[in-house]
Design a protein around this motif. Structure first.
Motif, PDB file in Angstrom:
ATOM      1  N   ARG A  22      28.554  74.991 -14.173  1.00 39.95           N
ATOM      2  CA  ARG A  22      28.156  76.371 -13.943  1.00 39.95           C
ATOM      3  C   ARG A  22      26.714  76.614 -14.377  1.00 39.95           C
ATOM      4  O   ARG A  22      25.948  77.309 -13.691  1.00 39.95           O
ATOM      5  N   HIS A  23      26.345  76.059 -15.554  1.00 39.62           N
ATOM      6  CA  HIS A  23      24.963  76.216 -16.018  1.00 39.62           C
ATOM      7  C   HIS A  23      23.983  75.611 -15.009  1.00 39.62           C
ATOM      8  O   HIS A  23      22.915  76.176 -14.737  1.00 39.62           O
ATOM      9  N   ALA A  74      20.269  78.486  -8.837  1.00 38.22           N
ATOM     10  CA  ALA A  74      20.188  79.803  -8.205  1.00 38.22           C
ATOM     11  C   ALA A  74      18.956  80.558  -8.678  1.00 38.22           C
ATOM     12  O   ALA A  74      18.263  81.222  -7.887  1.00 38.22           O
ATOM     13  N   LEU A  75      18.644  80.486  -9.978  1.00 41.06           N
ATOM     14  CA  LEU A  75      17.464  81.161 -10.502  1.00 41.06           C
ATOM     15  C   LEU A  75      16.178  80.540  -9.960  1.00 41.06           C
ATOM     16  O   LEU A  75      15.134  81.200  -9.888  1.00 41.06           O
ATOM     17  N   ALA A  76      16.256  79.245  -9.576  1.00 37.40           N
ATOM     18  CA  ALA A  76      15.080  78.575  -9.010  1.00 37.40           C
ATOM     19  C   ALA A  76      14.926  78.840  -7.527  1.00 37.40           C
ATOM     20  O   ALA A  76      13.979  78.337  -6.908  1.00 37.40           O
ATOM     21  N   ARG A 127      24.584  78.456   0.057  1.00 41.09           N
ATOM     22  CA  ARG A 127      24.783  77.472   1.126  1.00 41.09           C
ATOM     23  C   ARG A 127      24.141  76.140   0.776  1.00 41.09           C
ATOM     24  O   ARG A 127      24.721  75.079   1.020  1.00 41.09           O
ATOM     25  N   GLN A 128      22.935  76.184   0.213  1.00 44.50           N
ATOM     26  CA  GLN A 128      22.265  74.930  -0.164  1.00 44.50           C
ATOM     27  C   GLN A 128      23.031  74.205  -1.283  1.00 44.50           C
ATOM     28  O   GLN A 128      23.135  72.983  -1.279  1.00 44.50           O
ATOM     29  N   ILE A 129      23.571  74.980  -2.255  1.00 44.24           N
ATOM     30  CA  ILE A 129      24.352  74.350  -3.329  1.00 44.24           C
ATOM     31  C   ILE A 129      25.629  73.736  -2.767  1.00 44.24           C
ATOM     32  O   ILE A 129      26.028  72.629  -3.163  1.00 44.24           O
ATOM     33  N   ARG A 130      26.266  74.470  -1.828  1.00 45.74           N
ATOM     34  CA  ARG A 130      27.475  73.903  -1.219  1.00 45.74           C
ATOM     35  C   ARG A 130      27.154  72.634  -0.441  1.00 45.74           C
ATOM     36  O   ARG A 130      27.931  71.673  -0.437  1.00 45.74           O
ATOM     37  N   ARG A 143      29.356  83.960  -8.411  1.00 43.85           N
ATOM     38  CA  ARG A 143      28.190  84.624  -8.989  1.00 43.85           C
ATOM     39  C   ARG A 143      27.335  83.584  -9.710  1.00 43.85           C
ATOM     40  O   ARG A 143      27.238  83.570 -10.927  1.00 43.85           O
ATOM     41  N   PRO A 144      26.707  82.666  -8.982  1.00 43.35           N
ATOM     42  CA  PRO A 144      25.983  81.572  -9.617  1.00 43.35           C
ATOM     43  C   PRO A 144      24.750  82.004 -10.390  1.00 43.35           C
ATOM     44  O   PRO A 144      24.252  81.270 -11.219  1.00 43.35           O
TER      45      PRO A 144
END
Length: 818
Positions: free
Chosen positions: A724-725, A731-733, A738-741, A813-814
């Motif tokens: 999760r971290h 996400a903050l970057a 979609r890109q993470i998936r 909620r990443p």
């Protein structure tokens, strides 16, 4: 430290959920296998036909041998014979003369198949044996003439028979026309009974001067002891009371018990090894996820011993909470397994499953110990280094392996190599199968120990095509290189799943295909008739114009010492006309009642005298006159039909091989009108339908595949939940969901590809040497493409499911830090 362990478990429930599931499944699997083992050891077959006789005298159902243990020590061992052992009928008169005996009743047993009745378990008896079961007539009268019978109530209902009905009975000598003159008041659960007159039954049984059992009705409590004292000088006669009477009535009960013991022991051992491998991997992943937490404890002055105690306490609490309900769940699992064996015909229906507390206690204890050992071993690296190094390693997480782990990995690889090579010299399925699965487990253990370097090498190779995806693939390559331990924790159970599934499916396919190929090439008959063909059918076929040869084939088992051998009994006349066994030495034309042909690779040689124990315990001595190469398709030994048929419970031929000129199926079928129920097949059709029965391994070892499949989903879910971290930072970057998936999808693709390559490499290597040994180099491993595709698709689907479900929850909620 115990309080800290409890607090950790309470606040990290999600992190320990995977270990809980692994321990729960391990306890259930071990308890279920232990239930089979206990049933085989102490289970008793309930008598049915002998239920009303307090004492039963029957033959010894075992063959005994003295084995030299070396250094002057000997041990007597016993193995069950295949069929019923008979006793002299004259013993009944001697037993009846005892003052403590009120009456006796004798019984003979032979196959008697009815139209509409069961294909097996249908037996003929003389009406004089009715008191053994306490049978009374509900309608009609007792049989008197040779063509009169009484049937039990259950069989009468199934076959729609009543007093006055006319039907036929297929007996060893031929198909008989009979009239039903009576129906008993009750029937039997696991057999059909057809009662003839006493004289007619003894003629049809064909055992002059012998009976299958003697029922004793006592008039004094000392009757059992008196009968034992009387029969002390009668070798081979045993006195049975209580549940032991079931072993006399059902001679296959001893063999079923042995099969349950061996199957339960092999399955329990395999399950335990798989469970240990999975649990160690699960705990290792859990502890790696807590490296920061452990490093902080070390930094605030907790010693390595204290941290190990804390982790051991967590494992004990987790083992108790998972092992006890898992062991309880294993009891109904054992009952289900026993029911499957009954449905497959491996275990008699009246051998009830034994639910004992011992398998549950053993499963809970083993699970507790396995969890504790796995936790302590997994925590050793994290607690052995200095506090400052622990903090640094918690941040960098380098994929370094301890020298001890590398050493054990090398040893596991060496052991797997030795076992894989050993398979080339094992020629029996009983010897090869356990070694085969143990070799697969050792290969997977080696991969587990050496997983990070293997995962790193695989990532280096597969990273090239991933670069084509500018974002998802690029991120996947970076994370895979940094998380080789995490990738290895996913690849190992996936590899085990693929390797075990392929081994379970394809060892049996390899044996079946090789045997079918040998039978196809070795059968030169024009037509095959069967099954359960009586002698009259062979005579009728021989009288058909154009028929040159009719070979009767009967399959049985014998004991060579204590070694079980599969036997085909054939009529020797013009045998080469219908069978080509692939003779490599000797002359098959010399086959007779006192000779035998043997398969290559079993240690037999030409001219050797073999002392055999036939299916009913009768000793026989034969001389080897030929050796042949198609033993997988035609049995270990080939004996004369006359020698074997007189000593089996069902002397009906399994098949009749017919060879001649100008033969048609119509002409042969017309000749068999007096024997309804027999089929006529040409050579191609017979080869296509001649398949082995249901296999135990598909049921039992399939449970291990289920366990490993759960572990795959479990490991993936644990790994993604811990990131999760990482997802928050991405996400903050600026990374989108979609890109993470896509990144996770590419990572799962790499894991599945690497596991597929490793799993197939392990399975095909082991299967290749297995095929070399079991077929004696005549055939390779059989790998049906549809089944292989199903295995690979199933593994990929599990990996996708184990990635998608936790990823969907984690990525809701990443951008928020958990």
């Amino acid at each position: 430290m115990l309080g800290l362990a409890l607090a950790t478990l309470r606040h990290r429930r999600a992190g320990f959920a995977g270990a809980f599931v692994a321990l729960f499944c391990a306890a259930a699997l071990v308890c279920g296998c232990g239930t089979l083992l206990v049933t085989g050891l102490v289970g008793a077959v309930r008598p049915e036909r002998y239920a009303a006789a307090p004492i039963v005298v029957s033959g010894d159902q075992e063959v005994h041998a003295v084995v030299d243990k070396g250094k002057g020590k000997v041990k007597e061992k016993a193995k069950p014979i295949a069929n019923r052992a008979w006793v002299p009928a004259a013993l009944a008169e001697r037993v009846a003369a005892l003052p403590s005996v009120r009456a006796v009743a004798t019984e003979v047993t032979f196959p008697a198949l009815l139209p509409g009745g069961p294909d097996r378990g249908s037996w003929g008896h003389g009406w004089e044996s009715a008191p053994l079961a306490g049978l009374a007539l509900a309608a009609g009268r007792a049989p008197a003439a040779d063509d009169e019978v009484v049937v039990d109530a259950g069989t009468a209902a199934r076959a729609h028979l009543s007093p006055g009905s006319a039907t036929v009975v297929r007996a060893p000598s031929g198909t008989l026309g009979v009239r039903v003159v009576g129906v008993t008041a009750r029937g039997f659960d696991s057999q059909a009974a057809v009662f003839f007159s006493t004289g007619r039954a003894r003629t049809l049984a064909g055992h002059d001067g012998l009976v299958s059992a003697i029922g004793v009705f006592p008039s004094a409590p000392s009757a059992a002891a008196d009968v034992r004292a009387l029969l002390a000088g009668a070798p081979g006669a045993l006195v049975r009371t209580g549940d032991d009477r079931g072993r006399a009535e059902f001679p296959d009960a001893a063999g079923a018990g042995v099969r349950l013991v061996s199957t339960g022991a092999v399955l329990a051992g395999t399950s335990l090894l798989v469970a240990l491998l999975i649990v160690v991997g699960t705990f290792g992943l859990s502890i790696r996820q807590r490296q920061r937490e452990i490093a902080v404890l070390r930094a605030v002055a907790a010693t390595g011993r204290q941290v190990r105690k804390m982790i051991g306490g967590e494992a004990l609490v987790l083992g108790l909470s998972a092992g006890i309900p898992g062991a309880a769940a294993g009891l109904p699992l054992g009952g289900w397994l026993d029911g499957r064996f009954v449905a497959l015909g491996v275990v008699p229906a009246n051998l009830p499953v034994v639910f004992s507390p011992f398998p549950a206690l053993a499963a809970a204890a083993v699970t507790l110990l396995a969890g504790w050992v796995a936790a302590r071993v997994s925590a050793r690296r994290a607690t052995a280094i200095r506090p400052v190094e622990a903090l640094g390693e918690a941040e960098s997480k380098p994929p370094r392996l301890a020298p001890a782990r590398i050493g054990f990995g090398v040893l596991a690889t060496a052991g797997a190599t030795v076992l894989t090579a050993l398979l080339t010299v094992l020629h029996s399925d009983q010897a090869s199968t356990p070694v085969c699965f143990l070799a697969v487990l050792l290969w997977c253990t080696a991969l587990s120990l050496l997983g990070p370097p293997v995962a790193g090498a695989g990532t280096a190779v597969l990273s090239l095509p991933l670069r084509a995806s500018r974002t998802g693939g690029w991120l996947a390559v970076r994370h895979l290189r940094a998380g080789a331990h995490r990738l290895a924790s996913v690849v190992v159970p996936l590899t085990l799943l693929i390797a075990m599934a392929c081994t379970i499916l394809f060892t049996q396919a390899t044996t079946e295909h090789a045997a079918a190929a040998q039978r196809e090439h070795g059968s030169t008959a024009d037509f095959v008739v069967g099954p359960h063909a009586p002698a009259s059918a062979a005579e009728a076929l021989a009288a058909v114009p154009g028929v040159r040869t009719v070979t009767r084939v009967l399959h049985s088992q014998v004991r060579d010492g204590l070694t079980r051998r599969g036997v085909q009994a054939v009529t020797p006349e013009r045998l080469a006309d219908t069978l080509d066994l692939g003779v490599t030495a000797g002359d098959l034309d010399r086959l007779a009642d006192d000779t035998a042909a043997a398969a290559d690779g079993l240690g037999y040689r030409l001219g050797q005298r073999i002392r055999l124990t036939l299916a009913d315990g009768t000793p026989a001595e034969v001389t080897v006159v030929a050796l042949y190469g198609r033993g997988l398709g035609f049995g270990d030994l080939t004996l004369a039909h006359h020698l074997v048929a007189a000593h089996v419970d069902v002397p009906l031929d399994d098949e009749l091989l017919v060879r001649g000129d100008g033969l048609t199926r119509r002409s042969l079928t017309a000749a068999l009108r007096g024997d309804p129920g027999l089929g006529v097949l040409d050579r191609a059709s017979a080869a296509a339908t001649d398949r082995s029965g249901a296999q135990i391994g598909y049921v039992t070892l399939g449970l291990i595949i289920t366990f490993v499949a759960i572990a795959v989903v479990n490991t993936l879910a644990m790994g993604i939940a811990d990131r999760r971290h990482e997802f928050t930072a991405l996400a903050l970057a600026g990374a989108t969901r979609r890109q993470i998936r896509r990144m996770l999808g590419w990572e799962t693709t790499v894991a599945v590809t690497l596991a597929t390559a490793l799993g197939l490499a392990v399975a095909l290597t082991v299967l290749g040497t297995y095929a070399e040994g079991i077929t004696r180099g005549t055939a390779g491993a059989a790998v049906p493409v549809p089944e292989l595709a199903l295995v690979l698709l199933g593994a990929a689907s599990l990996a996708a499911l184990g990635t998608w479900l936790p990823a969907r929850t984690t990525l809701r909620r990443p951008h928020r830090r958990p």
